[in-house]
Design a protein around this motif. Structure first.
Motif, mmCIF file in Angstrom:
data_model
loop_
_atom_site.group_PDB
_atom_site.id
_atom_site.type_symbol
_atom_site.label_atom_id
_atom_site.label_comp_id
_atom_site.label_asym_id
_atom_site.label_seq_id
_atom_site.Cartn_x
_atom_site.Cartn_y
_atom_site.Cartn_z
ATOM 1 N N TYR A 103 45.133 53.632 58.162
ATOM 2 C CA TYR A 103 46.102 52.695 57.588
ATOM 3 C C TYR A 103 47.193 52.446 58.624
ATOM 4 C CZ TYR A 103 44.206 53.755 52.901
ATOM 5 O OH TYR A 103 43.396 53.904 51.798
ATOM 6 N N GLY A 133 54.682 49.759 52.375
ATOM 7 C CA GLY A 133 53.645 50.729 52.083
ATOM 8 C C GLY A 133 52.530 50.643 53.114
ATOM 9 N N PHE A 166 45.666 49.151 54.553
ATOM 10 C CA PHE A 166 44.336 49.614 54.943
ATOM 11 C C PHE A 166 43.845 48.905 56.199
ATOM 12 C CE2 PHE A 166 40.061 51.093 54.392
ATOM 13 C CZ PHE A 166 39.237 50.029 54.699
ATOM 14 N N TYR A 209 41.822 53.917 39.278
ATOM 15 C CA TYR A 209 42.348 55.181 39.784
ATOM 16 C C TYR A 209 43.688 54.888 40.425
ATOM 17 C CZ TYR A 209 42.434 59.583 42.457
ATOM 18 O OH TYR A 209 42.763 60.806 42.985
ATOM 19 N N ILE A 232 47.415 56.645 42.097
ATOM 20 C CA ILE A 232 47.985 57.830 42.744
ATOM 21 C C ILE A 232 49.453 57.570 43.047
ATOM 22 C CG2 ILE A 232 47.776 59.472 44.656
ATOM 23 C CD1 ILE A 232 44.986 58.336 45.194
ATOM 24 N N TYR A 259 52.384 58.863 45.612
ATOM 25 C CA TYR A 259 52.643 59.590 46.843
ATOM 26 C C TYR A 259 54.152 59.650 47.087
ATOM 27 C CZ TYR A 259 47.719 59.120 48.316
ATOM 28 O OH TYR A 259 46.349 59.196 48.409
ATOM 29 N N GLN A 297 56.857 60.128 50.267
ATOM 30 C CA GLN A 297 56.923 60.066 51.719
ATOM 31 C C GLN A 297 58.343 60.311 52.199
ATOM 32 O OE1 GLN A 297 55.678 56.364 53.635
ATOM 33 N NE2 GLN A 297 54.952 57.492 55.413
ATOM 34 N N PRO A 307 52.418 60.099 53.851
ATOM 35 C CA PRO A 307 52.497 60.200 52.390
ATOM 36 C C PRO A 307 51.896 61.513 51.892
ATOM 37 C CG PRO A 307 51.676 58.048 53.054
ATOM 38 C CD PRO A 307 51.678 58.903 54.284
ATOM 39 N N PHE A 366 55.631 55.950 46.512
ATOM 40 C CA PHE A 366 54.699 54.834 46.461
ATOM 41 C C PHE A 366 53.670 55.063 45.360
ATOM 42 C CE2 PHE A 366 55.755 52.535 50.276
ATOM 43 C CZ PHE A 366 56.224 53.485 51.160
ATOM 44 N N SER A 369 37.100 53.758 47.828
ATOM 45 C CA SER A 369 37.569 52.463 48.325
ATOM 46 C C SER A 369 38.992 52.555 48.865
ATOM 47 C CB SER A 369 37.524 51.413 47.212
ATOM 48 O OG SER A 369 36.211 51.136 46.839
ATOM 49 N N ARG A 370 39.401 51.502 49.539
ATOM 50 C CA ARG A 370 40.742 51.434 50.089
ATOM 51 C C ARG A 370 41.784 51.574 49.001
ATOM 52 N NH1 ARG A 370 41.390 45.338 52.105
ATOM 53 N NH2 ARG A 370 39.331 45.739 52.977
ATOM 54 N N LEU A 371 42.928 52.131 49.377
ATOM 55 C CA LEU A 371 44.085 52.159 48.497
ATOM 56 C C LEU A 371 44.942 50.935 48.784
ATOM 57 C CD1 LEU A 371 45.176 55.898 48.849
ATOM 58 C CD2 LEU A 371 43.998 54.854 46.909
ATOM 59 N N PHE A 392 48.804 49.823 48.281
ATOM 60 C CA PHE A 392 50.099 50.419 48.016
ATOM 61 C C PHE A 392 51.118 49.372 47.624
ATOM 62 C CE2 PHE A 392 50.006 54.828 49.544
ATOM 63 C CZ PHE A 392 48.779 54.865 50.187
ATOM 64 N N GLY A 393 52.072 49.795 46.819
ATOM 65 C CA GLY A 393 53.240 48.991 46.548
ATOM 66 C C GLY A 393 54.260 49.171 47.665
ATOM 67 N N GLU A 394 55.435 48.547 47.488
ATOM 68 C CA GLU A 394 56.439 48.564 48.550
ATOM 69 C C GLU A 394 57.270 49.837 48.571
ATOM 70 O OE1 GLU A 394 59.213 45.387 48.033
ATOM 71 O OE2 GLU A 394 59.673 45.921 45.965
#
Lengths: 115, 112
Positions: free
Chosen positions: A35, A42, A45, B32, B34, B36, B38, B44, B89, B98-100, B102-104
Motif C-alpha cells: 500500500y 489512508g 492499495f 469484512y 477492520i 486500525y 496509526q 497501522p 482508520f 482482497s484489497r482493503l 481505507f477511509g481518511e
C-alpha cells in the motif's frame, strides 16, 4: 519479533533515481500486500501476492513500479525514475488465506522522500 | 466510486471518557471491516474487526458496532487513555484476501 518487517525505514533519493524496498511478512502468511500512504490520507492499495503469484495490481501502480515475490516469502517493490510525487510511506501487510487468518497486519513502513 | 469515509476528522476527549469514532461505507458488498490505529511514523496497528454476519463485537476496552442498514461502522473506546491518542482508520473489503479500502482517518487526542 514475528511481525511484518520492512527495510529501509527511511529513504531519501534524488528525482530520477531508482529505489528498492523490501518486505518480510509474518512467516506463516502466504498473502502479501503493498500500500502507499500520503500525509493525512489512508493507505491506498498497490498490489497483492498469494505465494509468488501477483494476483492484483492497482491502476496506481504505473509502469515505473514493479513488485516481486520470487520465492513466496519476502517481497521487493522497485520504483524506477522516481518523481517527487512518489514521496510517500510505502506499507507492506501480510495475511493468511483462511477466513480465520485473513486479517492484514502491517509493517512499520518505508518513508520515501524524493528531492 | 466505492468509498469508505469518516464523519469527523478530529476528536478530542478527556482522559477516562469514552470515545466514539464513526465511519460510513458505501459498498454494500463489503463483508469484512477492520479498525486500525496509526501512531505518527508507524504502520497501522490492528485493533478489532467484524464480519457482516455480526452487528457487535467486543475486545479489551474496544467495541465495534456495525449497522448494515445504514452502512455505518463505529469504534467505541472505553476509559480513553493518553496512549490511545492516534489516527484511527476504518477499512473494508468484500472478499477474503482482497484489497482493503481505507477511509481518511480520525485524529483522536486524549487530554490528561
Amino acid at each position: 519479533d514475528t511481525g511484518v518487517s520492512q527495510d529501509p525505514r527511511h529513504k531519501i533519493t534524488k528525482r530520477g533515481q531508482n529505489v528498492t524496498f523490501r518486505c518480510d511478512p509474518i512467516s506463516e502468511h502466504n498473502r502479501l500486500y503493498w500500500y502507499r500512504q500520503t500525509l493525512g490520507q489512508g493507505p491506498e492499495f498497490l498490489t497483492y501476492f498469494q505465494n509468488e503469484a501477483q494476483l492484483e495490481k492497482s491502476r496506481l501502480l504505473s509502469d515505473r513500479f514493479s513488485a516481486e515475490r520470487p520465492k513466496g516469502s519476502f517481497s521487493t517493490l522497485e520504483i524506477q525514475r522516481t518523481e517527487q510525487g512518489d514521496s510517500a510511506m510505502y506499507l507492506c501487510a501480510s495475511s493468511g488465506r483462511t477466513a480465520s487468518t485473513d486479517t492484514q497486519y502491517f509493517g512499520p513502513g518505508t518513508r520515501l522522500t524524493v528531492l | 466510486g466505492e468509498s469508505v469515509g469518516l464523519h469527523l476528522p478530529t476528536l478530542s476527549v478527556q482522559e477516562g471518557d469514552n470515545s466514539i469514532i464513526n465511519c460510513a461505507y458505501s459498498n454494500s458488498a463489503s463483508d469484512y471491516f477492520i479498525w486500525y490505529k496509526q501512531e505518527s511514523g508507524k504502520g497501522p496497528q490492528f485493533i478489532i474487526d467484524i464480519r457482516s454476519n455480526m452487528d457487535k463485537r467486543q475486545g479489551q476496552r474496544v467495541t465495534v458496532l456495525l449497522n448494515k442498514t445504514v452502512k455505518h461502522l463505529s469504534l467505541q473506546i472505553a476509559a480513553t487513555q493518553p496512549g490511545d491518542s492516534a489516527v484511527y482508520f476504518c477499512a473494508e473489503t468484500w472478499a477474503s484476501g482482497s484489497r482493503l479500502t481505507f477511509g481518511e482517518g480520525t485524529q483522536l487526542t486524549v487530554n490528561p
